[in-house]
Design a protein around this motif. Structure first.
Motif, mmCIF file in Angstrom:
data_model
loop_
_atom_site.group_PDB
_atom_site.id
_atom_site.type_symbol
_atom_site.label_atom_id
_atom_site.label_comp_id
_atom_site.label_asym_id
_atom_site.label_seq_id
_atom_site.Cartn_x
_atom_site.Cartn_y
_atom_site.Cartn_z
ATOM 1 N N PRO A 141 0.845 -1.210 0.000
ATOM 2 C CA PRO A 141 0.000 0.000 0.000
ATOM 3 C C PRO A 141 0.872 1.249 0.000
ATOM 4 O O PRO A 141 1.998 1.239 0.473
ATOM 5 C CB PRO A 141 -0.781 -0.124 1.308
ATOM 6 C CG PRO A 141 0.070 -0.972 2.183
ATOM 7 C CD PRO A 141 0.780 -1.933 1.281
ATOM 8 N N ASP A 142 0.344 2.305 -0.538
ATOM 9 C CA ASP A 142 1.075 3.576 -0.510
ATOM 10 C C ASP A 142 1.293 4.002 0.936
ATOM 11 O O ASP A 142 0.469 3.771 1.804
ATOM 12 C CB ASP A 142 0.254 4.660 -1.223
ATOM 13 C CG ASP A 142 0.141 4.360 -2.709
ATOM 14 O OD1 ASP A 142 1.036 3.675 -3.228
ATOM 15 O OD2 ASP A 142 -0.840 4.814 -3.319
ATOM 16 N N HIS A 143 2.430 4.645 1.182
ATOM 17 C CA HIS A 143 2.638 5.264 2.491
ATOM 18 C C HIS A 143 1.748 6.494 2.529
ATOM 19 O O HIS A 143 1.854 7.376 1.676
ATOM 20 C CB HIS A 143 4.110 5.643 2.670
ATOM 21 C CG HIS A 143 4.944 4.450 2.978
ATOM 22 N ND1 HIS A 143 6.116 4.514 3.669
ATOM 23 C CD2 HIS A 143 4.762 3.142 2.705
ATOM 24 C CE1 HIS A 143 6.630 3.310 3.782
ATOM 25 N NE2 HIS A 143 5.826 2.463 3.208
ATOM 26 N N GLU A 144 0.885 6.557 3.486
ATOM 27 C CA GLU A 144 -0.145 7.570 3.447
ATOM 28 C C GLU A 144 -0.147 8.430 4.702
ATOM 29 O O GLU A 144 0.706 8.289 5.576
ATOM 30 C CB GLU A 144 -1.510 6.902 3.266
ATOM 31 C CG GLU A 144 -1.716 5.754 4.234
ATOM 32 C CD GLU A 144 -3.060 5.072 4.017
ATOM 33 O OE1 GLU A 144 -3.338 4.155 4.777
ATOM 34 O OE2 GLU A 144 -3.830 5.437 3.129
ATOM 35 N N THR A 145 -1.122 9.294 4.787
ATOM 36 C CA THR A 145 -1.169 10.292 5.859
ATOM 37 C C THR A 145 -1.104 9.677 7.252
ATOM 38 O O THR A 145 -0.407 10.176 8.131
ATOM 39 C CB THR A 145 -2.470 11.116 5.746
ATOM 40 O OG1 THR A 145 -2.583 11.593 4.415
ATOM 41 C CG2 THR A 145 -2.444 12.278 6.725
ATOM 42 N N LEU A 178 -3.914 0.891 13.441
ATOM 43 C CA LEU A 178 -4.090 2.206 14.063
ATOM 44 C C LEU A 178 -5.123 2.140 15.189
ATOM 45 O O LEU A 178 -4.895 2.637 16.293
ATOM 46 C CB LEU A 178 -4.527 3.218 13.004
ATOM 47 C CG LEU A 178 -4.971 4.599 13.493
ATOM 48 C CD1 LEU A 178 -3.829 5.300 14.215
ATOM 49 C CD2 LEU A 178 -5.447 5.448 12.323
ATOM 50 N N ASN A 179 -6.262 1.495 14.925
ATOM 51 C CA ASN A 179 -7.309 1.372 15.938
ATOM 52 C C ASN A 179 -6.811 0.613 17.159
ATOM 53 O O ASN A 179 -7.076 0.976 18.314
ATOM 54 C CB ASN A 179 -8.539 0.667 15.349
ATOM 55 C CG ASN A 179 -9.214 1.496 14.271
ATOM 56 O OD1 ASN A 179 -8.996 2.693 14.162
ATOM 57 N ND2 ASN A 179 -10.028 0.850 13.442
ATOM 58 N N GLU A 180 -6.069 -0.473 16.902
ATOM 59 C CA GLU A 180 -5.551 -1.288 18.004
ATOM 60 C C GLU A 180 -4.545 -0.481 18.834
ATOM 61 O O GLU A 180 -4.539 -0.541 20.065
ATOM 62 C CB GLU A 180 -4.895 -2.550 17.443
ATOM 63 C CG GLU A 180 -4.451 -3.531 18.516
ATOM 64 C CD GLU A 180 -3.905 -4.823 17.924
ATOM 65 O OE1 GLU A 180 -3.159 -5.504 18.624
ATOM 66 O OE2 GLU A 180 -4.220 -5.132 16.759
ATOM 67 N N SER A 181 -3.694 0.295 18.152
ATOM 68 C CA SER A 181 -2.700 1.112 18.862
ATOM 69 C C SER A 181 -3.380 2.166 19.729
ATOM 70 O O SER A 181 -2.975 2.414 20.866
ATOM 71 C CB SER A 181 -1.766 1.795 17.858
ATOM 72 O OG SER A 181 -1.069 0.832 17.088
ATOM 73 N N CYS A 204 -6.771 6.030 7.872
ATOM 74 C CA CYS A 204 -5.970 5.342 6.858
ATOM 75 C C CYS A 204 -6.862 4.851 5.726
ATOM 76 O O CYS A 204 -7.943 4.300 5.971
ATOM 77 C CB CYS A 204 -5.246 4.137 7.468
ATOM 78 S SG CYS A 204 -4.270 4.529 8.946
ATOM 79 N N GLU A 205 -6.378 5.000 4.512
ATOM 80 C CA GLU A 205 -7.115 4.472 3.362
ATOM 81 C C GLU A 205 -7.024 2.949 3.341
ATOM 82 O O GLU A 205 -7.961 2.263 2.969
ATOM 83 C CB GLU A 205 -6.550 5.050 2.062
ATOM 84 C CG GLU A 205 -6.702 6.568 1.972
ATOM 85 C CD GLU A 205 -5.922 7.139 0.793
ATOM 86 O OE1 GLU A 205 -5.568 6.345 -0.108
ATOM 87 O OE2 GLU A 205 -5.666 8.354 0.789
ATOM 88 N N ASN A 206 -5.880 2.412 3.753
ATOM 89 C CA ASN A 206 -5.663 0.971 3.725
ATOM 90 C C ASN A 206 -6.283 0.315 4.964
ATOM 91 O O ASN A 206 -6.040 0.742 6.094
ATOM 92 C CB ASN A 206 -4.159 0.686 3.671
ATOM 93 C CG ASN A 206 -3.858 -0.802 3.600
ATOM 94 O OD1 ASN A 206 -3.779 -1.446 4.628
ATOM 95 N ND2 ASN A 206 -3.710 -1.313 2.393
ATOM 96 N N GLU A 207 -7.100 -0.719 4.777
ATOM 97 C CA GLU A 207 -7.842 -1.333 5.884
ATOM 98 C C GLU A 207 -6.923 -1.960 6.914
ATOM 99 O O GLU A 207 -7.178 -1.898 8.120
ATOM 100 C CB GLU A 207 -8.821 -2.386 5.351
ATOM 101 C CG GLU A 207 -9.997 -1.796 4.604
ATOM 102 C CD GLU A 207 -10.991 -2.855 4.158
ATOM 103 O OE1 GLU A 207 -11.956 -2.486 3.496
ATOM 104 O OE2 GLU A 207 -10.785 -4.045 4.498
ATOM 105 N N VAL A 208 -5.843 -2.623 6.454
ATOM 106 C CA VAL A 208 -4.919 -3.267 7.397
ATOM 107 C C VAL A 208 -4.284 -2.219 8.300
ATOM 108 O O VAL A 208 -4.202 -2.376 9.527
ATOM 109 C CB VAL A 208 -3.828 -4.062 6.649
ATOM 110 C CG1 VAL A 208 -2.821 -4.644 7.629
ATOM 111 C CG2 VAL A 208 -4.455 -5.169 5.810
#
Length: 620
Positions: A98-102, A160-163, A151-155
């Motif tokens: 996936p792209d490195h994103e915001t 992120l949610n877990e963190s 995040c656009e990427n679901e994984v």
């Protein structure tokens, strides 16, 4: 120069931007590791799941060695095992990245506010260590919330949610438990004072107390180095009685030479042992012993007895005469504290609080609750809630069984959880039968069983969720270390006593002593309300520091709000991480405190992947 001294005293400031950015880097690399492969790695079967070796290899490469070592030291042994298992397996690169994103950029921006040690503490939920990280945790949460990452990427979004959830749990711990009594991160008064004692001679100590330190040759230098060795935290929390004297000596000695001492004794076994045992007593209790404050000592008896038991079990002695003198003096002070406790033993829980809280509820409301009068009870709900909240954790220790049960029934009438009852969904006291069936012999483990193998006396406890006897990937307490290395349960029993009336409900040590390799033992233990968990431990003997047991088994189905009828499982084998020995009959190789490792499973490595028994926990 002053700035440099401060940096030396505090080598790891909370918001150091040059630490590995744990959260950001782990989020960045997370897409390379699926949940299935993570579970396979933890279970030691990564090489048996198609494609996992490749994914794990690229995940580790993405993280880099520095992040692995500083952010995830708890995984060190697992990474070694997986690397060995996966040798020769294909490691083709993943086809989609996936792209490195915001969201990754934002996590990198915010993650420098928390050190790797604090990130590690959050991962393993080490509450004592988390207590030292509260500012960094809150700063990280504030930073992330101000940027509102998505995040656009679901994984990546899942990670992120877990963190965020882990950070939230850390923040909750900071708010709920600011300073537990037996917190191992308190300044270790006894250990630190023993360690620094060689810098201060008796003559200089007497000169300082008499206010003439500057008149005795060399004393100003010795006192300066002694204070520097202790550090400000130990001075303030362990020796507040000396505060005024330290101020006076500092003023007197201004301009006096402070050349470094020429001889420094080696740090030796007696210092290490004192550090290991000194966490069992808070600085306030140490201070009470120093000034012989009998009233305060009366509140410290469990910690004093636990410290003495820990030291006696290790039988420390010092090669250096000065250190031995300080050790003897410290033991004498502890002995005097124990004598004071014996002369006026500390009672159980202070149930006077029940009388103090009685003014919050009318007598007719108590009568209505006891009588089960639902209509009358409805008019008492507010008062009952305040009363329960006031009595707090002393409810199950101080209230008569009939009133305690009636209050539990009243919760249904009032339609809301009242005070402390919201903390434990399962109500009342229940007895459980715990059956431990060992199965470790030359028949079950033909390639690894040592001659004469067996188990030390089993230690069992029922407790609340805020107490951990031991946990996989956690670190061993001195009591767990003692059981795992020698089978002696005394230090662990002392630790359990310290937790009485707070987290531990019942404790027992197998009265029949050590168990044979195929023995079955049965124990009876009660659980109650918030103390619905069961843990146990026994040494695998002979071994360097290996053990088996149960960790934090919850007897309460919190969704159904009912105690479970039956639970069962298999007994694995664990390395306590306190001895470097690698074989059953290996000579002692104790690890120093800073070199100890987390508890890990050694079932595959040392026990042929075969469990050493089974446990059944069922209502009696």
């Amino acid at each position: 120069g002053e700035g440099s001294r401060i940096c030396g005293a505090t080598p790891e400031p909370t918001s150091n931007p040059e630490h590995p950015k744990c959260l950001g880097k782990i989020l960045e690399c997370s897409f390379l590791l699926t949940v299935e492969c993570e579970e396979a790695a933890l279970a030691g079967i990564a090489h048996e799941v198609e494609g996992c070796c490749g994914k794990i290899a690229f995940w580790l490469e993405c993280l880099g060695e520095e992040v692995q070592q500083q952010c995830l030291p708890v995984l060190e042994q697992i990474i070694v095992e997986v690397t060995e298992q996966c040798e020769g397996e294909p490691t083709a690169a993943p086809t989609e990245l996936p792209d490195h994103e915001t969201c990754v950029t934002i996590f990198h921006d915010c993650s420098h506010l928390m050190t790797p040690a604090c990130f590690h503490a959050l991962i393993i939920l080490d509450e004592a260590e988390i207590g030292k990280c509260c500012e960094g945790i809150d700063a990280t949460i504030s930073c992330l919330e101000s940027k509102d990452p998505s995040c656009e990427n679901e994984v990546l979004q899942d990670v992120l949610n877990e963190s965020m959830a882990v950070l939230g749990e850390g923040s909750r711990i900071c708010g709920a438990t600011p300073e537990p009594t037996s917190n191992p991160e308190h300044p270790k008064c006894l250990g630190k004072i023993l360690e620094c004692s060689f810098l201060l001679t008796v003559e200089c100590e007497e000169a300082a107390l008499a206010g003439i330190a500057h008149e005795v040759e060399g004393c100003c230098g010795k006192i300066a180095f002694w204070l520097e060795c202790l550090g400000e935290e130990v001075q303030q929390q362990c020796l507040p009685v000396l505060e005024q004297i330290i101020v006076e000596v500092t003023e007197q000695c201004e301009g006096e030479p402070t050349a470094a001492p020429t001889e420094l004794p080696d740090h030796e076994t007696c210092v290490t042992i004192f550090h290991d045992c000194s966490h069992l007593m808070t600085p306030a209790c140490f201070h009470a012993l120093i000034i012989l404050d009998e009233a305060e000592i009366g509140n410290c008896c469990e910690g004093i007895d636990a410290t003495i038991a820990c030291l006696e079990s290790k039988d420390p002695s010092c090669e250096n005469e000065v250190l031995q003198d300080v050790l003897n003096e410290s033991m004498a002070v502890l002995g005097e504290g124990s004598r004071i406790c014996a002369a006026s033993p500390t009672p159980g829980p202070d149930c006077a609080i029940v009388s103090d809280c009685a003014e919050l509820i009318r007598p007719e409301c108590v009568e209505a609750v006891l009588a089960g009068d639902k209509e009358a009870t409805k008019g008492c709900c507010d008062e009952l809630d305040k009363y329960v909240g006031c009595v707090g954790d002393f409810l199950d220790q101080c209230l008569p069984e009939d009133l305690l049960g009636a209050i539990e029934e009243a919760e249904d009438v009032c339609k809301v959880p009242m005070g402390i009852f919201s903390m434990f969904p399962c109500k009342g006291r229940v007895k459980y039968k715990v059956t431990i069936s060992y199965s470790w012999s030359s028949a079950t483990h033909p390639n690894s069983y040592p001659d004469g193998g067996g188990f030390s006396p089993y230690v069992l406890a029922s407790h609340g969720k805020d107490y951990t006897m031991w946990s996989k990937l956690g670190y061993s307490s001195p009591g767990v270390q003692e059981v795992a290395e020698t089978g002696n349960p005394d230090t662990l029993e002392s630790e359990l006593k310290v937790e009485n009336y707070r987290n531990v409900f019942q404790r027992l040590i197998d009265p029949d002593g050590p168990a044979g390799s195929t023995d079955t033992r049965v124990y009876m233990i009660d659980v109650h309300g918030a103390r619905s968990y069961i843990s146990g431990i026994a040494m695998l003997a002979p071994s360097p520091d290996w053990f088996t047991g149960i960790s934090g088994l919850n007897t309460c189905d919190e969704d159904a709000k009912e105690y479970l009828d039956r639970m069962e499982g298999y007994l694995s084998a664990y390395d306590a991480g306190t001895d470097a020995g690698d074989a059953f009959m290996a000579p002692d190789e104790p690890r120093k405190p800073g070199e100890r490792r987390p508890i890990v499973s050694i079932l595959n490595d040392k026990f042929e992947g075969i469990t050493v028994g089974k446990y059944v926990v069922e209502k009696a």
